[in-house]
Scaffold this motif. Structure first.
Motif, PDB file in Angstrom:
ATOM      1  N   PRO A  60     -12.807  17.460   3.625  1.00  0.00           N
ATOM      2  CA  PRO A  60     -13.535  16.626   4.591  1.00  0.00           C
ATOM      3  C   PRO A  60     -14.148  17.491   5.701  1.00  0.00           C
ATOM      4  N   GLU A  61     -15.339  17.105   6.154  1.00  0.00           N
ATOM      5  CA  GLU A  61     -16.082  17.926   7.116  1.00  0.00           C
ATOM      6  C   GLU A  61     -15.297  18.240   8.379  1.00  0.00           C
ATOM      7  N   ALA A  62     -14.544  17.290   8.922  1.00  0.00           N
ATOM      8  CA  ALA A  62     -13.791  17.545  10.148  1.00  0.00           C
ATOM      9  C   ALA A  62     -12.732  18.627   9.925  1.00  0.00           C
ATOM     10  N   ALA A  63     -12.006  18.545   8.818  1.00  0.00           N
ATOM     11  CA  ALA A  63     -10.988  19.555   8.509  1.00  0.00           C
ATOM     12  C   ALA A  63     -11.642  20.905   8.226  1.00  0.00           C
ATOM     13  N   ALA A  64     -12.766  20.892   7.516  1.00  0.00           N
ATOM     14  CA  ALA A  64     -13.475  22.138   7.223  1.00  0.00           C
ATOM     15  C   ALA A  64     -13.965  22.788   8.509  1.00  0.00           C
ATOM     16  N   SER A  65     -14.454  21.989   9.443  1.00  0.00           N
ATOM     17  CA  SER A  65     -14.942  22.514  10.718  1.00  0.00           C
ATOM     18  C   SER A  65     -13.808  23.127  11.532  1.00  0.00           C
ATOM     19  N   THR A  66     -12.653  22.491  11.528  1.00  0.00           N
ATOM     20  CA  THR A  66     -11.486  23.020  12.252  1.00  0.00           C
ATOM     21  C   THR A  66     -11.045  24.352  11.653  1.00  0.00           C
ATOM     22  N   THR A  67     -10.989  24.419  10.339  1.00  0.00           N
ATOM     23  CA  THR A  67     -10.592  25.655   9.663  1.00  0.00           C
ATOM     24  C   THR A  67     -11.634  26.741   9.906  1.00  0.00           C
ATOM     25  N   ALA A  68     -12.910  26.377   9.873  1.00  0.00           N
ATOM     26  CA  ALA A  68     -13.986  27.340  10.125  1.00  0.00           C
ATOM     27  C   ALA A  68     -13.919  27.872  11.552  1.00  0.00           C
ATOM     28  N   ALA A  69     -13.613  26.996  12.500  1.00  0.00           N
ATOM     29  CA  ALA A  69     -13.495  27.437  13.892  1.00  0.00           C
ATOM     30  C   ALA A  69     -12.372  28.462  14.048  1.00  0.00           C
ATOM     31  N   ALA A  70     -11.268  28.265  13.341  1.00  0.00           N
ATOM     32  CA  ALA A  70     -10.165  29.232  13.388  1.00  0.00           C
ATOM     33  C   ALA A  70     -10.585  30.566  12.773  1.00  0.00           C
ATOM     34  N   ALA A  71     -11.357  30.520  11.682  1.00  0.00           N
ATOM     35  CA  ALA A  71     -11.847  31.758  11.060  1.00  0.00           C
ATOM     36  C   ALA A  71     -12.798  32.488  12.004  1.00  0.00           C
ATOM     37  N   LEU A  72     -13.639  31.744  12.715  1.00  0.00           N
ATOM     38  CA  LEU A  72     -14.539  32.367  13.688  1.00  0.00           C
ATOM     39  C   LEU A  72     -13.757  32.971  14.846  1.00  0.00           C
ATOM     40  N   GLU A  73     -12.709  32.319  15.262  1.00  0.00           N
ATOM     41  CA  GLU A  73     -11.839  32.871  16.315  1.00  0.00           C
ATOM     42  C   GLU A  73     -11.256  34.210  15.863  1.00  0.00           C
ATOM     43  N   ALA A  74     -10.844  34.297  14.611  1.00  0.00           N
ATOM     44  CA  ALA A  74     -10.227  35.518  14.082  1.00  0.00           C
ATOM     45  C   ALA A  74     -11.172  36.710  14.110  1.00  0.00           C
ATOM     46  N   VAL A  75     -12.489  36.459  14.030  1.00  0.00           N
ATOM     47  CA  VAL A  75     -13.454  37.562  14.067  1.00  0.00           C
ATOM     48  C   VAL A  75     -14.169  37.645  15.422  1.00  0.00           C
ATOM     49  N   GLY A  76     -13.636  36.946  16.420  1.00  0.00           N
ATOM     50  CA  GLY A  76     -14.181  37.030  17.770  1.00  0.00           C
ATOM     51  C   GLY A  76     -15.504  36.325  17.967  1.00  0.00           C
ATOM     52  N   MET A  77     -15.736  35.247  17.224  1.00  0.00           N
ATOM     53  CA  MET A  77     -17.020  34.554  17.292  1.00  0.00           C
ATOM     54  C   MET A  77     -16.901  33.083  17.687  1.00  0.00           C
ATOM     55  N   ALA A  78     -15.777  32.672  18.228  1.00  0.00           N
ATOM     56  CA  ALA A  78     -15.581  31.263  18.568  1.00  0.00           C
ATOM     57  C   ALA A  78     -16.636  30.759  19.553  1.00  0.00           C
ATOM     58  N   ASP A  79     -17.063  31.599  20.472  1.00  0.00           N
ATOM     59  CA  ASP A  79     -18.026  31.177  21.483  1.00  0.00           C
ATOM     60  C   ASP A  79     -19.454  31.047  20.941  1.00  0.00           C
ATOM     61  N   ARG A  80     -19.696  31.471  19.714  1.00  0.00           N
ATOM     62  CA  ARG A  80     -21.038  31.414  19.117  1.00  0.00           C
ATOM     63  C   ARG A  80     -21.111  30.394  17.980  1.00  0.00           C
TER      64      ARG A  80
END
Length: 180
Positions: A60-80
């Motif tokens: 589901p898109e909401a769960a995918a977005s949450t998981t994607a946000a965590a992956a972006l955090e891991a590479v230092g890109m949460a703010d983008r």
């Protein structure tokens, strides 16, 4: 192309025995690709690009977005996360592509020059992240690089010359993942 001889197993599954749909499922779920040219879709935001493999697999898109946000955090890109690729630098796009490759927790990560567009600080951060995944998640990382410093971080080094193995340092332990 299917092997003409022998077998290729991934998590006990003979890949040569799978049909095209089965191979596509394995690629989508069990193999992460870090492309040298990023391959981010220009009409999607960064978080949408990272979430795409999960959405295509039925998450589901909401769960995918949450998981994607965590992956972006891991590479230092949460703010983008809300930015489109054309609003990001090459290094930011590369880190987004790395997050996309890792978002589904694949068994194997194939990385083509994963630090090529990154400065030294972000290169070290990405190598540390990839090394942690190898150890903590027991993921296999196959990385192509022309940078001797990046190659030196590998637990096993296979050198190719004209499509032939020129040297091989031998098998590495999963705990030998890339070193920062």
């Amino acid at each position: 192309t299917r092997p003409s001889d022998s077998r290729l197993l991934l998590e006990g599954v003979d890949l040569a025995a799978l049909d095209d749909d089965g191979l596509a499922t394995v690629r989508r779920r069990r193999i992460g690709f870090i492309f040298q040219r990023y391959n981010l879709l220009p009409e999607l935001s960064l978080v949408e690009n990272v979430a795409l493999p999960l959405v295509l697999d039925g998450t589901p898109e909401a769960a995918a977005s949450t998981t994607a946000a965590a992956a972006l955090e891991a590479v230092g890109m949460a703010d983008r996360r809300g930015h489109r690729p054309d609003e990001l630098s090459g290094g930011e796009q590369q880190r987004g592509a790395i997050a996309r490759a890792l978002v589904a927790a694949p068994a194997i990560v194939l990385a083509d020059e994963p630090t090529g567009a990154l400065d030294s600080a972000n290169s070290a951060r990405v190598l540390e992240l990839l090394g942690r995944l190898v150890v903590e998640r027991r993921q296999t990382l196959i990385m192509v690089t022309h940078d001797p410093a990046i190659a030196a971080a590998a637990g096993r080094l296979v050198r190719m010359r004209d499509g032939v193995i020129a040297s091989d340092t031998g098998a590495a332990s999963p705990a030998d993942g890339p070193r920062p």
